[in-house]
Design an enzyme around this catalytic site. Structure first.
Site, PDB file in Angstrom:
ATOM      1  N   THR B 140      46.230 -17.293  29.249  1.00 32.28           N
ATOM      2  CA  THR B 140      46.254 -15.934  29.806  1.00 32.28           C
ATOM      3  C   THR B 140      47.677 -15.395  29.845  1.00 32.28           C
ATOM      4  O   THR B 140      48.603 -16.097  30.245  1.00 32.28           O
ATOM      5  CB  THR B 140      45.652 -15.942  31.224  1.00 32.28           C
ATOM      6  OG1 THR B 140      44.293 -16.346  31.123  1.00 32.28           O
ATOM      7  CG2 THR B 140      45.712 -14.575  31.877  1.00 32.28           C
ATOM      8  N   GLU B 142      50.016 -12.621  31.624  1.00 31.02           N
ATOM      9  CA  GLU B 142      50.099 -11.663  32.740  1.00 31.02           C
ATOM     10  C   GLU B 142      51.152 -10.652  32.310  1.00 31.02           C
ATOM     11  O   GLU B 142      52.351 -10.846  32.525  1.00 31.02           O
ATOM     12  CB  GLU B 142      50.502 -12.383  34.026  1.00 31.02           C
ATOM     13  CG  GLU B 142      49.461 -13.373  34.524  1.00 31.02           C
ATOM     14  CD  GLU B 142      49.926 -14.823  34.499  1.00 31.02           C
ATOM     15  OE1 GLU B 142      51.130 -15.060  34.301  1.00 31.02           O
ATOM     16  OE2 GLU B 142      49.094 -15.726  34.647  1.00 31.02           O
ATOM     17  N   TYR B 175      43.960 -31.755  32.535  1.00 33.71           N
ATOM     18  CA  TYR B 175      43.350 -30.540  33.107  1.00 33.71           C
ATOM     19  C   TYR B 175      41.832 -30.553  32.972  1.00 33.71           C
ATOM     20  O   TYR B 175      41.109 -30.252  33.915  1.00 33.71           O
ATOM     21  CB  TYR B 175      43.926 -29.303  32.405  1.00 33.71           C
ATOM     22  CG  TYR B 175      43.552 -28.007  33.084  1.00 33.71           C
ATOM     23  CD1 TYR B 175      44.252 -27.568  34.198  1.00 33.71           C
ATOM     24  CD2 TYR B 175      42.489 -27.243  32.630  1.00 33.71           C
ATOM     25  CE1 TYR B 175      43.906 -26.385  34.831  1.00 33.71           C
ATOM     26  CE2 TYR B 175      42.134 -26.059  33.265  1.00 33.71           C
ATOM     27  CZ  TYR B 175      42.851 -25.634  34.360  1.00 33.71           C
ATOM     28  OH  TYR B 175      42.496 -24.469  34.987  1.00 33.71           O
TER      29      TYR B 175
END
Lengths: 319, 236
Positions: B140, B142, B175
């Site tokens: 992602t 930002e 993760y």
């Protein structure tokens, strides 16, 4: 990491039909979930109740026809909920396959009826239609492409599109007819099998290579021809082995069908059959949703990314 | 140790799937590789917040209600190839990498901007540039325009770069294997799932108890959750 054999080993016919119905239930549940998020309080309550009914319909483990009929009735209730925007991938797919002659203003409308229109008698309307709960299911989008061609006045392209979409279109046709016209569905299923590339002729650069990537949960927007890195070559020549080439939309969708019939359909039906037992039902349903959602999302994203890749290749920004 | 271009290439072509670094698609390796980095591109989907109907985000509401609020306040924009998304000065938007990325259990990564875009004021992440070993999915962005001119952004532009770090030994808690992950396997732009942090479940329970004590009775679910209303106070 799951193993994957490049061999056509589809589920039995009855399992494929049941997977169609169970997959629809999962897609209907997702649509209701997303519609509820965009809804008013009253609409959200309706959506929550409908989600319960969808799950109960699958848990009751009725025959495939009965399940489809129940889902169809629930699907009609989507007319009372907010419309959701259709994924961009549909427009990209139409552009990729119909080229610049495609009328980009053709609206791909969502309809609450669950049945797809007969492609043999596509009405001459200025829109292509898609059942609302199927909007996020790229495997069925070949049926939108043929309607889009008719709606854009490109009906003469239908034969070429049929050839270009090959197995992906044939399997989508079969699925659309699974309940309404089983003999015709069997014919399209066989046509799909015949149109698949033969894995024994080598998988590199074919949908089989993409299906193996799907099995690893990887985006399938491109082919990596690869080859060995030659340490004696210049650094740029070495780096070139990881260059990807964009995959054709038909290859992406065909890989999706291969993966669906070879792997997902059986898993989905097995999970659904265990739903009647209260123990672990929540987890099973979540797993079913995850199987379907992740495949739909990966295919949709792959179509989008491949379209961007092709754009830059066509415009000369990349070699 | 930061991997150089040859070491990145070696991991991208590693025969062992457990050791292999996945970044796909790579459109132009000759453009994307740096001495110790790999450029990544902007994906086609964006999320922006429509603030005009937003008073605040209440993390103590029922998660389903928060998701509904977030969905209502968030606009999803998907651009077509060649179509810009314009980020105006001071604006913030979420986006994602065009590439799908999977890190093996012994490699971490860091997402950084490119100086070409930094000079125009484009920031690509707000403090969240670290990628754990075992991550799988699209990263992602930002995005924030800290410059003074609007920036037209097109899907496929190389706006950021990844550098890779080799761990001295593979993580036992990558993760993908973590019990609490919120963004694993996502292929597009995903908004914050902050309200799914387990801490908020405890805070919600405490808030419900407080409401019940204040009212001298067990709170109803509706009272504990609070009424959903818009800025004008209209109940939804």
């Amino acid at each position: 990491m799951q193993t994957w054999d490049a061999e056509w080993k589809p589920v039995p016919w009855d399992t494929a039909r049941r997977a169609r119905a169970v997959g629809l239930a999962c897609r209907l549940d997702r649509h209701l979930e997303e519609a509820a998020a965009a809804a008013t309080r009253a609409e959200a309550r309706l959506a929550a109740a409908l989600r319960q009914e969808v799950r109960q319909a699958v848990s009751a483990n009725p025959g495939t026809e009965d399940l489809f009929a129940k889902l169809s009735a629930l699907h009609e209730q989507l007319a009372y909920l907010p419309r959701l925007p259709l994924p961009a991938g549909i427009a990209g797919l139409l552009r990729d396959l119909l080229g610049p002659a495609w009328d980009g203003d053709v609206v791909v409308a969502g309809v609450p009826e669950l049945r797809w229109p007969s492609l043999e008698r596509v009405p001459a309307r200025p829109v292509a239609v898609i059942p609302l709960a199927e909007a996020r299911n790229p495997l069925m989008w070949p049926l939108v492409v043929l309607q889009g061609a008719a709606a854009s006045g490109l009906s003469q392209r239908c034969e070429a599109l049929d050839a270009a979409l090959g197995a992906a279109l044939a399997f989508a046709r079969a699925e659309a007819l699974f309940v309404a016209d089983e003999p015709a569905a069997r014919g399209w299923w066989r046509a799909g099998e015949q149109r698949l590339p033969r894995p024994e002729d080598g998988v590199s650069g074919t949908p089989w290579q993409l299906a193996a990537m799907l099995a690893s949960g990887i985006l399938i927007s491109g082919y990596r021809r690869g080859g060995r890195v030659d340490p004696e070559a210049s650094i740029y020549e070495q780096l070139a082995v990881v260059r990807d080439e964009p995959a054709e939309p038909a290859d992406i969708l065909t890989a999706g069908w291969i993966y669906w019939y070879n792997r997902t359909a059986a898993e989905l039906v097995e999970l659904a059959d265990g739903l009647r037992s209260q123990e672990g039902a929540e987890e099973r349903w979540a797993r079913m949703r995850s199987l379907v959602d992740s495949l739909d999302d990966l295919l949709c994203r792959s179509l989008d990314v491949a379209a961007i890749h092709r754009f830059y290749a066509a415009e000369g920004a990349i070699r | 140790m930061i991997l150089n271009e040859r070491q990145i290439l070696e991991r991208l072509t590693h025969p062992d799937p457990e050791k292999r670094l996945v970044v796909t698609p790579i459109l132009a390796p000759e453009q994307q590789f740096g001495p110790s980095s790999l450029d990544v591109r902007l994906g086609p989907d964006f999320k922006v917040v429509r603030t005009s109907r937003l008073t605040h985000l209440d993390p103590l509401k029922d998660p389903a209600d928060i998701e509904a609020d977030v969905s209502r306040y968030t606009e999803n924009i998907v651009t077509q190839p060649g179509e810009p998304f314009v980020l105006h000065p001071g604006e913030f938007a979420l986006a994602s990498t065009l590439e799908f990325i999977r890190l093996p259990n012994d490699i971490a990564a860091r997402l950084e901007g490119r100086s070409t875009w930094g000079r125009l004021g484009l920031e690509v992440h707000a403090t969240a540039g670290f990628v754990d070993p075992g991550f799988s999915g699209a990263l992602t962005f930002e995005l924030k325009n800290s410059g003074q001119v609007p920036l037209p952004l097109y899907a496929g532009l190389r706006i950021a770069q990844l550098c890779f770090f080799l761990l001295s030994e593979p993580s036992q808690l990558p993760y993908a294997a973590k019990r609490y992950t919120k963004y694993a396997g996502r292929t597009g732009t995903v908004g914050s799932q902050y309200f799914k942090d387990p801490e908020y479940a405890a805070l919600r329970a405490a808030a419900r108890r407080a409401v019940g004590e204040a009212a001298g009775r067990t709170p109803t679910a509706e009272a504990a959750r609070g009424t959903r209303s818009d800025v004008a106070g209209r109940e939804r």
